[in-house]
Design an enzyme around this catalytic site. Structure first.
Site, mmCIF file in Angstrom:
data_model
loop_
_atom_site.group_PDB
_atom_site.id
_atom_site.type_symbol
_atom_site.label_atom_id
_atom_site.label_comp_id
_atom_site.label_asym_id
_atom_site.label_seq_id
_atom_site.Cartn_x
_atom_site.Cartn_y
_atom_site.Cartn_z
ATOM 1 N N HIS A 111 0.823 -1.219 0.000
ATOM 2 C CA HIS A 111 0.000 0.000 0.000
ATOM 3 C C HIS A 111 0.859 1.272 0.000
ATOM 4 O O HIS A 111 0.677 2.130 -0.893
ATOM 5 C CB HIS A 111 -0.955 -0.008 1.186
ATOM 6 C CG HIS A 111 -1.631 1.294 1.458
ATOM 7 N ND1 HIS A 111 -2.489 1.899 0.566
ATOM 8 C CD2 HIS A 111 -1.539 2.150 2.523
ATOM 9 C CE1 HIS A 111 -2.910 3.054 1.066
ATOM 10 N NE2 HIS A 111 -2.344 3.228 2.250
ATOM 11 N N HIS A 144 4.458 6.676 5.484
ATOM 12 C CA HIS A 144 3.365 7.437 6.086
ATOM 13 C C HIS A 144 2.599 6.673 7.167
ATOM 14 O O HIS A 144 1.919 7.277 7.992
ATOM 15 C CB HIS A 144 2.403 7.954 5.005
ATOM 16 C CG HIS A 144 1.478 6.938 4.417
ATOM 17 N ND1 HIS A 144 1.793 6.194 3.309
ATOM 18 C CD2 HIS A 144 0.231 6.536 4.776
ATOM 19 C CE1 HIS A 144 0.797 5.391 3.007
ATOM 20 N NE2 HIS A 144 -0.173 5.567 3.878
ATOM 21 N N GLU A 204 2.408 5.376 12.933
ATOM 22 C CA GLU A 204 1.084 5.007 13.433
ATOM 23 C C GLU A 204 0.962 3.508 13.685
ATOM 24 O O GLU A 204 0.413 3.082 14.704
ATOM 25 C CB GLU A 204 0.018 5.448 12.405
ATOM 26 C CG GLU A 204 -1.391 4.976 12.691
ATOM 27 C CD GLU A 204 -2.023 5.666 13.892
ATOM 28 O OE1 GLU A 204 -3.089 5.201 14.338
ATOM 29 O OE2 GLU A 204 -1.450 6.654 14.384
ATOM 30 N N ASP A 205 1.477 2.681 12.759
ATOM 31 C CA ASP A 205 1.167 1.247 12.784
ATOM 32 C C ASP A 205 2.342 0.324 13.094
ATOM 33 O O ASP A 205 2.166 -0.897 13.097
ATOM 34 C CB ASP A 205 0.565 0.829 11.425
ATOM 35 C CG ASP A 205 -0.760 1.516 11.151
ATOM 36 O OD1 ASP A 205 -1.450 1.851 12.127
ATOM 37 O OD2 ASP A 205 -1.091 1.724 9.974
ATOM 38 N N ASP A 265 -3.116 8.395 -0.621
ATOM 39 C CA ASP A 265 -3.436 7.280 0.281
ATOM 40 C C ASP A 265 -4.914 6.891 0.132
ATOM 41 O O ASP A 265 -5.267 5.719 -0.004
ATOM 42 C CB ASP A 265 -3.120 7.712 1.718
ATOM 43 C CG ASP A 265 -3.619 6.714 2.762
ATOM 44 O OD1 ASP A 265 -3.166 5.558 2.756
ATOM 45 O OD2 ASP A 265 -4.470 7.104 3.584
ATOM 46 N N ASP A 297 -24.141 17.524 -23.006
ATOM 47 C CA ASP A 297 -22.674 17.596 -22.962
ATOM 48 C C ASP A 297 -22.080 16.454 -22.140
ATOM 49 O O ASP A 297 -21.577 16.658 -21.038
ATOM 50 C CB ASP A 297 -22.211 18.955 -22.430
ATOM 51 C CG ASP A 297 -22.919 19.355 -21.152
ATOM 52 O OD1 ASP A 297 -23.877 18.665 -20.784
ATOM 53 O OD2 ASP A 297 -22.510 20.338 -20.526
#
Length: 715
Positions: free
Chosen positions: A52, A76, A80-81, A143, A262
């Site tokens: 990812h 990124h 956090e993870d 992301d 259109d």
């Protein structure tokens, strides 16, 4: 290339394609560090999680962004993870990357899909994060784009949640930043989740059109021939518009696919600005220009740096096509928007003269929201500004004023000064008096008439379109019209409590105020009258077991809020307004009140009689299917077709109350069908169902401004 197949060498090659001087060792180190930190983690699809961040980085290489942004994409999710820390990222990759990664982490922690109050607070935080470094948002958008591309591996409820958040926040933000390609893809991916049937229906219609020949190839070829005749060197591209873009036009114009003109867009990329205008002349000489559809964003660029000439012409078979004309540098900004500031070309930072300073752009976007203290008002202002396309008009002195598409003289007045807006009593467009709800067009000159003692009216909230105007109107209404809100709130409270067999006594209202921690009954009534509280919420506060629950139907006699006790109403036969639509009442002596849709043409007849106008709205909640509305339907003349149409209407829980044949031809019938509906959402749902039927050539709402069918009277 599949994200699972992208190696460090592949990613570096993508970066070197536009920046040969890239810091290859640092990108490789970030790739290896991210892979190590995410080792053992997997996505919902079963793929290794690190695929990812790699995919996000690859998306950003398409925008030719700098090394720091690419490295941030790879890292990124590490803080956090994983076990990675801010200090470690800073020591390995520098303070700039660490700040960016930390910014993305904080954005990820913002629950942007929570309650509206929370959502408004998060928008404030989001703008604060953007103001520090806009690249944080670029990474977050990439992301979200990759997450939406792979959303099928998520649970259905999570898919809907993410898709709604994308449609409401990330797609318009990408558009506001000038990244139209990303906005369109995000919208279409979210549309696929939120309304798959409608999207499939539009795609089926495209396939049918394609069977009739390649329209895009023919028109593109015709344009190239015209440009060669005029000795203009340019590239010409054509495409069909995205399904969601077409769906939005169908909803806005209340038209079926077959009546939309259109649905194709063409782009001409020229060598110079002068060639842009020469190209415009060549196209207008060959095809008839559609009045009112010309926009010159080269002489009047958007705040995000967007420059282009837009025109719509009638092409082959009378079909309208939209044409955008711009130079290569303008095109680069149009594709990457504010991100063009960090783009590289041929190994050096791009010095595009049309790229805007991100700090100035975010400052312009946020300064207009600083005065908003109410969360819902702030949120509405943000969404209005982010969705806005612009028109350019002039003051009597010739100064240019930028307003969003669909703006009215009231928006113009507030754009000049709040004092002018508050005192507005009339307007002239190009020297002619016009109603305040008139939509301003490009190039018009606007003059505002003011009067001492004038104050904003509640109906202005339905007429105004800009966040600034709506905020100023609400602020003035809160200050000036508190007594009126209390009076209206008292009627709403009486009606709400009467529905459960109770009375809105002073003691009951004191209890409501105490339970809601408000400053007395008047505060409760004022908030109820200004729609900050609903009748259901007030009743629920005192009688939780008796409060009408969602799903219970509203009594037809109490369907409209804002009438005097015992006052009767009927729906105007010219526009037949439905619950859910914005409405206004016109009083008739001895006959009660006639309710019109806010956009009804007949209202202009009462423009000079303001004393007869009433501020009304439909009661919140579920209404019974008793409101008659006419549909103009064209169907094939085949066995059983009318029967299938009637069956579809019945399956949609709508009752056919009458039917008239307007035209009978050998190959088609055109008829007006009168159906009983619950509300405007019921109408749109029914129209979508009918449009999907292969034998239905066209369906639209039928409004008869001269006669109309008599509609029931309600007391």
């Amino acid at each position: 290339m599949n994200s699972a197949d992208i190696t460090a060498d592949d990613l570096i090659a993508l970066v070197q394609g536009y920046n040969p001087r890239t810091n290859e060792p640092l990108i490789r180190a970030a790739f290896d560090y991210g892979a190590r930190m995410h080792e053992g983690q997997f996505r919902h699809s079963g793929e290794p999680y690190f695929t990812h961040p790699v995919a996000v980085a690859a998306i950003l290489t398409e925008q030719q962004l700098d090394d720091a942004t690419i490295i941030t994409a790879l890292l990124h999710d590490t803080i956090e993870d994983t076990k990675a820390s801010y200090a470690e990222v800073q020591s390995l990759f520098g303070g700039e990357v660490a700040e960016l990664v930390d910014g993305v982490t904080k954005l990820t922690n913002l629950q942007l899909n929570s309650t509206e109050t929370k959502q408004a607070e998060n928008f404030r935080k989001l703008f604060m994060a953007m103001s520090k470094d806009l690249r944080v948002i670029l990474v977050k958008l990439a992301d979200r784009l990759h997450n939406m591309r792979t959303i099928k591996s998520m649970r259905p409820d999570k898919q809907i949640k993410k898709a709604r958040e994308t449609m409401d926040i990330y797609a318009p933000l990408a558009g506001r930043m000038g990244m139209q390609w990303m906005r369109e893809e995000l919208e279409d991916l979210a549309f696929r989740v939120l309304n798959p049937e409608a999207r499939a229906s539009i795609i089926r219609r495209f396939i049918t059109l394609r069977d009739t020949g390649d329209v895009i190839q023919r028109i593109t070829g015709d344009m190239r021939v015209e440009l060669e005749k005029a000795d203009i060197e340019a590239e010409v591209f054509g495409r069909a518009k995205k399904p969601y873009s077409i769906w939005r036009k169908m909803e806005e114009k209340e038209q079926s696919f077959s009546r939309l003109s259109d649905i194709y867009g063409f782009r001409v990329i020229t060598a110079s600005e002068e060639d842009c205008y020469r190209t415009l002349g060549a196209i207008h000489r060959r095809w008839r220009a559609v009045p009112g559809r010309f926009k010159d964003y080269i002489s009047q660029p958007k705040t995000n740096g967007y420059r282009s000439i837009h025109t719509t012409v009638s092409g082959r078979d009378g079909k309208r096509v939209e044409v955008q004309i711009r130079t290569r540098q303008m095109h680069d900004v149009a594709e990457t928007g504010v991100a063009a500031h960090w783009s590289y070309r041929d190994g050096v930072r791009s010095r595009n003269p049309f790229a805007v300073d991100p700090a100035k752009w975010i400052s312009q976007l946020t300064e207009q929201f600083d005065a908003e203290t109410d969360h819902e008002d702030f949120l509405e202002a943000v969404k209005l500004e982010m969705y806005a396309d612009q028109v350019f008009c002039f003051t009597p002195k010739g100064d240019v004023v930028k307003l969003p598409r669909g703006a009215t003289p009231i928006d113009f007045a507030y754009a000049i000064h709040t004092r002018i807006g508050n005192a507005c009593v009339g307007a002239k467009v190009d020297g002619m008096r016009v109603p305040l709800w008139t939509r301003i067009k490009n190039g018009q000159s606007i003059e505002i008439t003011t009067a001492q003692g004038q104050t904003p009216q509640v109906t202005w909230l339905d007429i105004a379109t800009t966040g600034k105007a709506k905020s100023a109107i609400r602020r003035s209404l809160r200050e000036v019209d508190r007594e009126r809100f209390i009076k209206l709130g008292r009627e709403l409270a009486r009606s709400a409590f009467a529905q459960v067999g109770k009375k809105a006594t002073d003691k009951v209202l004191h209890t409501v105020a105490k339970n809601m921690r408000l400053n007395g009954p008047d505060e409760v009534l004022a908030r109820l009258g200004s729609s900050e509280l609903t009748g259901r919420e007030v009743v629920e506060c005192v009688y939780p077991d008796l409060a009408p629950q969602k799903g219970e139907q509203i009594d037809v006699r109490r369907a409209v809020v804002g009438l005097e006790p015992g006052q009767s109403f009927d729906r105007a036969p010219c526009c037949t307004p439905l619950p859910g639509e914005r409405i206004v009442g016109i009083t008739f002596r001895g006959k009660g009140v006639t309710v019109h849709a806010i956009d009804c043409d007949r209202l202009s007849e009462y423009e000079d009689q303001p004393e007869r106008w009433l501020d009304l709205r439909w009661h919140d909640g579920s209404h019974p299917a008793v409101y008659t509305c006419a549909l103009d339907i064209t169907i094939g003349n085949g066995a059983g077709v009318l029967g299938r149409v009637c069956t579809l209407i019945g399956e949609a829980s709508a009752n056919i109350s009458d039917l008239e044949f307007v035209e009978r031809k050998p190959d088609f019938y055109r008829l007006v069908v009168y159906v009983d509906l619950r509300d405007v959402s019921h109408l749109h749902s029914l129209m979508s169902t009918l449009e999907a039927e292969s034998e239905v050539a066209d369906v639209s709402r039928h409004r008869n401004m001269s006669m109309g069918k008599t509609v029931e009277k309600t007391t």
